[in-house]
Design an enzyme around this catalytic site. Structure first.
Site, short mmCIF file in Angstrom:
data_model
loop_
_atom_site.label_atom_id
_atom_site.label_comp_id
_atom_site.label_asym_id
_atom_site.label_seq_id
_atom_site.Cartn_x
_atom_site.Cartn_y
_atom_site.Cartn_z
N ASP A 9 -0.76 9.37 -4.59
CA ASP A 9 -1.41 8.11 -4.94
C ASP A 9 -1.32 7.17 -3.74
OD1 ASP A 9 -2.51 5.94 -6.18
OD2 ASP A 9 -0.86 5.60 -7.59
N ASP A 111 -8.56 7.46 -4.66
CA ASP A 111 -7.26 7.31 -4.00
C ASP A 111 -6.14 8.10 -4.66
OD1 ASP A 111 -7.19 5.81 -6.29
OD2 ASP A 111 -6.26 4.05 -5.39
N GLU A 112 -6.48 9.10 -5.48
CA GLU A 112 -5.48 9.92 -6.15
C GLU A 112 -5.87 11.39 -6.14
OE1 GLU A 112 -3.73 8.41 -10.02
OE2 GLU A 112 -5.50 7.13 -9.86
#
Length: 404
Positions: A9, A111-112
């Site tokens: 993350d 973003d993960e």
């Protein structure tokens, strides 16, 4: 076999990626260290706060409030427009780095990512790989990530949400009572906002309360979703990492040694072990390498690396190790204590793309068949069961805890 899962993350992605881009463009100010936000067009009075720095948070600024509200709380606030083309570029750079570790990557959001590292650890530990990835992202890409380490996706996701930023957290089954059950029930993954008050009315205040509640009662109150959240509260999740297979551009591996090594013979043995891991993955992708790179880090944290081109593109352990060994001999001065050694192959091409070379000979074909036979045995009996005689003395190094 128990799954080995990581959840990556990016910390404060939009603000971090904007900061990295501005630094690359020559800015002397890191906007992560000043009161700053990512928002819309302030002139149109329609923008909202998409991301905020720690300094902005200290001023009381909240995500999703209007820029006007944010400005009243912090008159000196710096505002930057979002740039999704730039964000995609940095998201892709992270993804390409992660492809060096496994091709089983689920892009959960921009973003993960979830990584299935099962069968990709090759005698290393999951926590070591997490620490290595964290360090490389910071050094090579310029931003930081939180990484959750667990045996399923749910627990990896929960772990990555623990203390931030720039942290690696584990959440294994035996750690659930002390790390997860103590959290407010609202922090359970996939628990909807409308469900929280209903649980609180049932005196279910923590994840532990939900885990210990009667499963049939929870299912009766909330239906199928109730069964899912009860299982999640108990750390139960059998979902698979949903990945789209893509080929890596680079394959590499490195190890931080439990003790500094200053003997060339021992370094060569370690290099062989790392090369075998790299070439095993190379062959699994059905790729050939054109270039080999060897990296050394001294006890004083001085890094050196040498790169060399192979005579022909290959995936054989013997050819790549010979080149790696040659590079090691060129760069290493005997007696200097080494704490990290790594090997990487790049300029990769598909095996079907290879042109017939004048230099290719029967010996190469023989080596390919030997590698295929060893790979087949590893896949049948486990990577650790079959090893080359030249690296038997060093295999234990890859099982020891990382000291980075």
């Amino acid at each position: 076999m128990e799954k080995q899962i990581l959840h990556i993350d990016v910390n404060n992605a939009f603000l971090s990626w904007t900061a990295v881009e501005k630094i690359k463009q020559g800015s002397k100010i890191d906007i992560r260290e000043i009161p700053a936000i990512i928002g819309g067009d302030e002139a149109k009075r329609t923008g909202i706060v998409l991301a905020k720095s720690m300094k902005a948070k200290e001023c009381g600024i909240k995500t999703a409030e209007t820029i006007y509200q944010a400005r009243t709380k912090c008159p000196g606030l710096q505002i930057f427009e979002s740039n999704f083309n730039s964000y995609k570029k940095y998201s892709d750079s992270l993804y390409n780095l992660l492809l060096q570790y496994t091709d089983k990557i689920e892009r959960f959001s921009i973003d993960e990512c979830f990584l299935d590292m099962t069968n990709y650890l090759m005698k290393d530990t999951l926590i070591n790989k997490a620490k290595e990835i964290s360090k490389r992202v910071k050094e090579e890409l310029g931003f930081t990530v939180n990484i959750g380490v667990a045996n399923n996706k749910l627990l990896a996701k929960m772990a990555s949400d623990f203390e931030k930023p720039d942290k690696v957290h584990t959440l294994f089954q035996e750690e659930i009572p002390e790390k997860m059950w103590i959290l407010p029930v609202s922090e359970l993954f996939m628990l909807g906002k409308k469900t929280v008050p209903k649980l609180l009315n049932l005196q279910i205040k923590t994840i532990g309360d939900l885990a210990k509640a009667d499963q049939k009662m929870i299912e009766k109150k909330f239906g199928k979703h109730g069964n899912m959240i009860w299982e999640y509260a108990n750390g139960i999740d059998d979902s698979e990492v949903k990945y789209k297979k893509e080929l890596p551009k680079v394959i590499g591996n490195s190890i931080t040694l439990p003790q500094n090594v200053s003997e060339m013979k021992k370094l060569e043995e370690i290099l062989l072990a790392l090369t075998e891991q790299v070439t095993y993955r190379l062959r699994r992708y059905n790729l050939l390498a054109n270039t080999v790179n060897v990296q050394l880090r001294t006890k004083d944290f001085e890094d050196t690396s040498h790169q060399g081109k192979l005579l022909i593109a290959t995936a054989t352990t013997k050819e790549i190790y010979q080149k790696a060994k040659q590079l090691l001999e060129q760069m290493y001065q005997n007696g200097i204590p080494i704490r990290l050694i790594g090997v990487r192959v790049d300029h990769l091409e598909g095996k079907e793309e290879q042109q017939i070379s004048f230099f290719e000979n029967k010996q190469n074909k023989k080596q390919e068949k030997l590698d295929e036979a060893i790979d087949s045995l590893k896949e049948k009996y486990g990577y650790s069961m079959i090893t080359r005689a030249g690296k038997m003395n060093v295999d234990h190094l890859l099982k020891l805890k990382d000291i980075k």
